[in-house]
Scaffold this active site. Structure first.
Site, PDB file in Angstrom:
ATOM      1  N   LYS A   1     -60.324 -47.464   6.578  1.00 50.53           N
ATOM      2  CA  LYS A   1     -59.186 -47.249   7.481  1.00 50.53           C
ATOM      3  C   LYS A   1     -58.896 -48.550   8.229  1.00 50.53           C
ATOM      4  O   LYS A   1     -59.773 -49.415   8.336  1.00 50.53           O
ATOM      5  CB  LYS A   1     -59.515 -46.137   8.484  1.00 50.53           C
ATOM      6  CG  LYS A   1     -60.054 -44.856   7.878  1.00 50.53           C
ATOM      7  CD  LYS A   1     -59.004 -44.011   7.192  1.00 50.53           C
ATOM      8  CE  LYS A   1     -59.690 -42.763   6.648  1.00 50.53           C
ATOM      9  NZ  LYS A   1     -58.796 -41.842   5.981  1.00 50.53           N
TER      10      LYS A   1
HETATM   11  C1  LIG Z   1     -59.393 -40.329   6.087  1.00 52.52           C
HETATM   12  C2  LIG Z   1     -58.555 -39.248   6.631  1.00 52.52           C
HETATM   13  C3  LIG Z   1     -59.112 -38.134   7.303  1.00 52.52           C
HETATM   14  C4  LIG Z   1     -60.586 -37.856   7.346  1.00 52.52           C
HETATM   15  O1  LIG Z   1     -61.388 -38.824   7.894  1.00 52.52           O
HETATM   16  P1  LIG Z   1     -62.964 -38.872   7.544  1.00 52.52           P
HETATM   17  O2  LIG Z   1     -63.482 -39.843   8.560  1.00 52.52           O
HETATM   18  O3  LIG Z   1     -63.091 -39.362   6.156  1.00 52.52           O
HETATM   19  O4  LIG Z   1     -63.513 -37.522   7.745  1.00 52.52           O
HETATM   20  C5  LIG Z   1     -58.250 -37.204   7.851  1.00 52.52           C
HETATM   21  N1  LIG Z   1     -56.921 -37.336   7.740  1.00 52.52           N
HETATM   22  C6  LIG Z   1     -56.349 -38.360   7.096  1.00 52.52           C
HETATM   23  C7  LIG Z   1     -54.852 -38.448   7.042  1.00 52.52           C
HETATM   24  C8  LIG Z   1     -57.146 -39.349   6.511  1.00 52.52           C
HETATM   25  O5  LIG Z   1     -56.559 -40.364   5.861  1.00 52.52           O
END
Ligand SMILES: *Cc1c(COP(=O)(O)O)cnc(C)c1O
Length: 382
Positions: free
Chosen positions: A195
């Site tokens: 991210k």
């Molecule tokens: C990555 C993501 C999540 C979940 O995050 P994690 O840390 O992997 O649990 C939720 N919503 C969106 C839109 C994402 O891209």
């Protein structure tokens, strides 16, 4: 021969921040405060000032960050939570965990974000049918772009719905200088390494100005604790962040605003190099995206395009090849208007290009040239 092009490059940033991260991690090793240590509190404070919000709770993942406010509001069987279908599974998964019903909403063709008209229609359908109680909306800041909160918020207010911003991809994105917390009751994010603001494992955070809600979520985060850790007043979870992840994030947060600008420069170069041959995600007026992904749409022959790019050493990825309402686990849940034509169409034509703040001009020029050549090759064959 250029060196291999990564889809997301984590190594350049690691090299840049390595000494600061090493120092912080060494201090954690010395103190043995591995869980919820002082770096965790410091991170929560720094994230409050970053976003201009009263309360930040760090937690174990972006998924748990979405679950905690729903749990705190007591959302469960018989409740409807409206979510876009063109998103990562976690957005709808947490709703189903609690026995509530995700209701899938279509997205806008140009921005890829929740279409307020489709949301309005779905709320009307649920209300008329009278089987489910509308409770909340989870809007997603897809690929880094803040959702259309000025249009979504009044709909939520009119129908007394809570609003969550799933900012896993768009944490830090703004509209007219304001982050999602200016509209949403709760903003959640993920610190998964890929991210825009990621740690070196799993992590997440929740932000809100609602002090009472923050208190309940804090309790739920650690097994529904009451006056002390062995007093359990509600059914909670193990949703803690470990101290090493907070340490990594504290170092990364110092360069995050600069990295958003660097990502914007990469996006601008893509737009000027490719704007005449592919359609790119439209950013709404006044918005600053964090560019988690640089996603374009092709008029046809996506597979052939990806194969041609691979042949030139450029990785591409499809986000998302199947909208959630087409996934086995989610296909039985209701959809706005019965069908979601834009989600269906986008899933067939989107493709994402390498995107990271440290993408150098030379490599990016090679990627741009490869896109143009791949399209030419496909057209010549057709
Ligand atoms: C990555 C993501 C999540 C979940 O995050 P994690 O840390 O992997 O649990 C939720 N919503 C969106 C839109 C994402 O891209």
């Amino acid at each position: 021969m250029l060196k291999p092009i990564p889809f997301i490059d984590l190594a350049s940033q690691r090299d840049r921040l390595r000494s600061g991260i090493d120092r912080r991690i060494a201090a954690i090793f010395d103190s043995c405060a591995f869980i919820m240590g002082p770096d965790v509190r410091e991170l929560e404070e720094r994230l409050c000032s970053f976003s201009g919000v009263a309360h930040t709770l760090s937690c174990s993942s972006g998924t748990d960050a979405l679950a905690l406010p729903l749990m705190a509001w007591g959302i469960g069987p018989g409740d409807a939570v409206f979510v876009p279908s063109f998103t990562f599974a976690a957005t709808a998964e947490v709703v189903a965990w609690l026995g509530a019903t995700p209701v899938f909403i279509d997205v806008h063709e140009d921005t890829f974000n929740m279409d307020p008209a489709s949301l309005q229609a779905a709320i009307g359908e649920v209300e008329r049918e009278g089987k489910l109680r509308p409770r909340a909306v989870i809007a997603v800041d897809l690929f880094g772009q803040i959702a259309d909160y000025p249009a979504i918020k009044p709909i939520c207010e009119k129908h007394h719905l809570k609003l969550i911003s799933d900012a896993a991809q768009g944490f830090g994105s703004t509209l007219d200088g304001k982050m999602a917390n200016a509209w949403a009751d709760v903003v959640t994010t993920s610190f998964y390494p890929a991210k825009p603001l990621g740690c070196y494992g799993d992590g997440g955070a929740i932000q809100t100005d609602d002090a009472e809600l923050a208190k309940v979520m804090e309790s739920l985060r650690v097994h529904g604790g009451g006056t002390d850790r062995y007093d359990n007043v509600r059914i909670g979870m193990n949703g803690r962040m470990d101290t090493i992840q907070a340490a990594v994030l504290l170092e990364k947060l110092t360069v995050f605003p600069e990295e958003i600008e660097l990502r914007q420069a990469v996006a601008d170069r893509y737009a000027s190099g490719l704007g005449d041959v592919v359609k790119t995600q439209r950013v709404i007026g006044g918005a600053q995206s964090t560019w988690a992904q640089y996603t374009v749409t092709l008029s046809s022959q996506r597979d052939a395009f990806m194969t041609a790019m691979k042949g030139k050493g450029v990785p591409t990825v499809i986000y998302y090849g199947k909208p959630l309402h087409r996934q086995t686990a989610y296909s039985a849940f209701p959809r706005s208007g019965g069908t979601l034509p834009v989600c269906d169409r986008l899933s067939e034509i989107v493709v994402s290009l390498p995107m990271y703040p440290y993408l150098d001009n030379e490599t990016q020029d090679y990627i741009i040239q490869s896109v143009r050549q791949s399209l030419d090759e496909i057209h010549a064959r057709a």
